[in-house]
Design a protein around this motif. Structure first.
Motif, PDB file in Angstrom:
ATOM      1  N   ASP A 193       0.843  -1.207   0.000  1.00 20.10           N
ATOM      2  CA  ASP A 193       0.000   0.000   0.000  1.00 20.10           C
ATOM      3  C   ASP A 193       0.873   1.249   0.000  1.00 20.10           C
ATOM      4  O   ASP A 193       0.663   2.165  -0.804  1.00 20.10           O
ATOM      5  N   TRP A 223       1.011   4.010  -2.893  1.00 19.33           N
ATOM      6  CA  TRP A 223       0.646   5.397  -2.612  1.00 19.33           C
ATOM      7  C   TRP A 223       1.776   6.346  -3.003  1.00 19.33           C
ATOM      8  O   TRP A 223       1.526   7.420  -3.549  1.00 19.33           O
ATOM      9  N   GLY A 257      -1.799  12.055  -3.785  1.00 19.24           N
ATOM     10  CA  GLY A 257      -1.847  10.692  -3.272  1.00 19.24           C
ATOM     11  C   GLY A 257      -2.383  10.648  -1.864  1.00 19.24           C
ATOM     12  O   GLY A 257      -3.024  11.591  -1.394  1.00 19.24           O
ATOM     13  N   ILE A 258      -2.096   9.554  -1.194  1.00 23.49           N
ATOM     14  CA  ILE A 258      -2.536   9.333   0.185  1.00 23.49           C
ATOM     15  C   ILE A 258      -1.440   9.830   1.123  1.00 23.49           C
ATOM     16  O   ILE A 258      -0.279   9.459   0.997  1.00 23.49           O
ATOM     17  N   TYR A 283      -6.947   9.765  -4.529  1.00 21.35           N
ATOM     18  CA  TYR A 283      -6.590   8.594  -5.328  1.00 21.35           C
ATOM     19  C   TYR A 283      -7.553   8.532  -6.510  1.00 21.35           C
ATOM     20  O   TYR A 283      -8.524   9.286  -6.570  1.00 21.35           O
TER      21      TYR A 283
END
Length: 172
Positions: free
Chosen positions: A50, A54, A64-65, A83
């Protein structure tokens, strides 16, 4: 490095060596992950993937995150950011907002604070004029955050409630 400070939070890029274990602990909590993706808790390896994904989105998309860190303690509280969802169909390919916070930070306004800062970033720093969101039926906590952000309910698809906001009219 992209950073946003709010009164209580620091939204920043990921530091894989420092953030992996705390995020993995957050994502291993079934209650946290209940409405995220397929609803399954994530392993350490899944969490590493993840963070890598990201960070690649940041490099590829310019957004992004974010890692969400408490300003007072430096503790990782979770993740929030932008996202491009691939489902459900009505929001696929648009720019979406999402978050997940450790359970001990629920009900304290952190999700709303971080999400509001993310919307301001989307408009002011990235020139994004529309953001969507999808939340699972029954996820009333996320629906309340979306309402606080001024996002409008736009319909349902695949047992998800869909929202959108025109940021050209956003007043934060």
């Amino acid at each position: 490095m992209t950073e946003i400070r709010t009164p209580r939070l620091l939204l920043r890029r990921w530091l894989p060596d420092e953030d992996l274990a705390p995020l993995a602990e957050i994502q291993a909590d079934a209650a946290v992950m209940r409405y995220v993706g397929d609803g399954a808790p994530r392993s350490l390896d899944d969490t590493a993937e993840d963070i890598e994904r990201w960070e690649e989105e940041w490099d590829d998309e310019g957004f992004g995150i974010f890692a969400v860190e408490l300003l007072g303690s430096g503790e990782l509280a979770g993740a929030v950011g932008l996202y491009v969802p691939d489902a459900p169909a009505p929001v696929a390919g648009h720019i979406g907002i999402q978050w997940r916070l450790a359970r001990q930070f629920w009900g304290q306004g952190y999700a709303s604070e971080a999400a509001q800062a993310t919307l301001e970033f989307a408009l002011q720093d990235r020139g994004i004029d529309r953001v969507v969101a999808a939340t699972a039926e029954g996820d009333t906590s996320s629906a309340k955050v979306l309402d606080k952000l001024g996002m409008e309910f736009t319909g349902e698809a695949d047992r998800m409630r869909l929202y959108a906001i025109d940021l050209t009219e956003y007043e934060g």
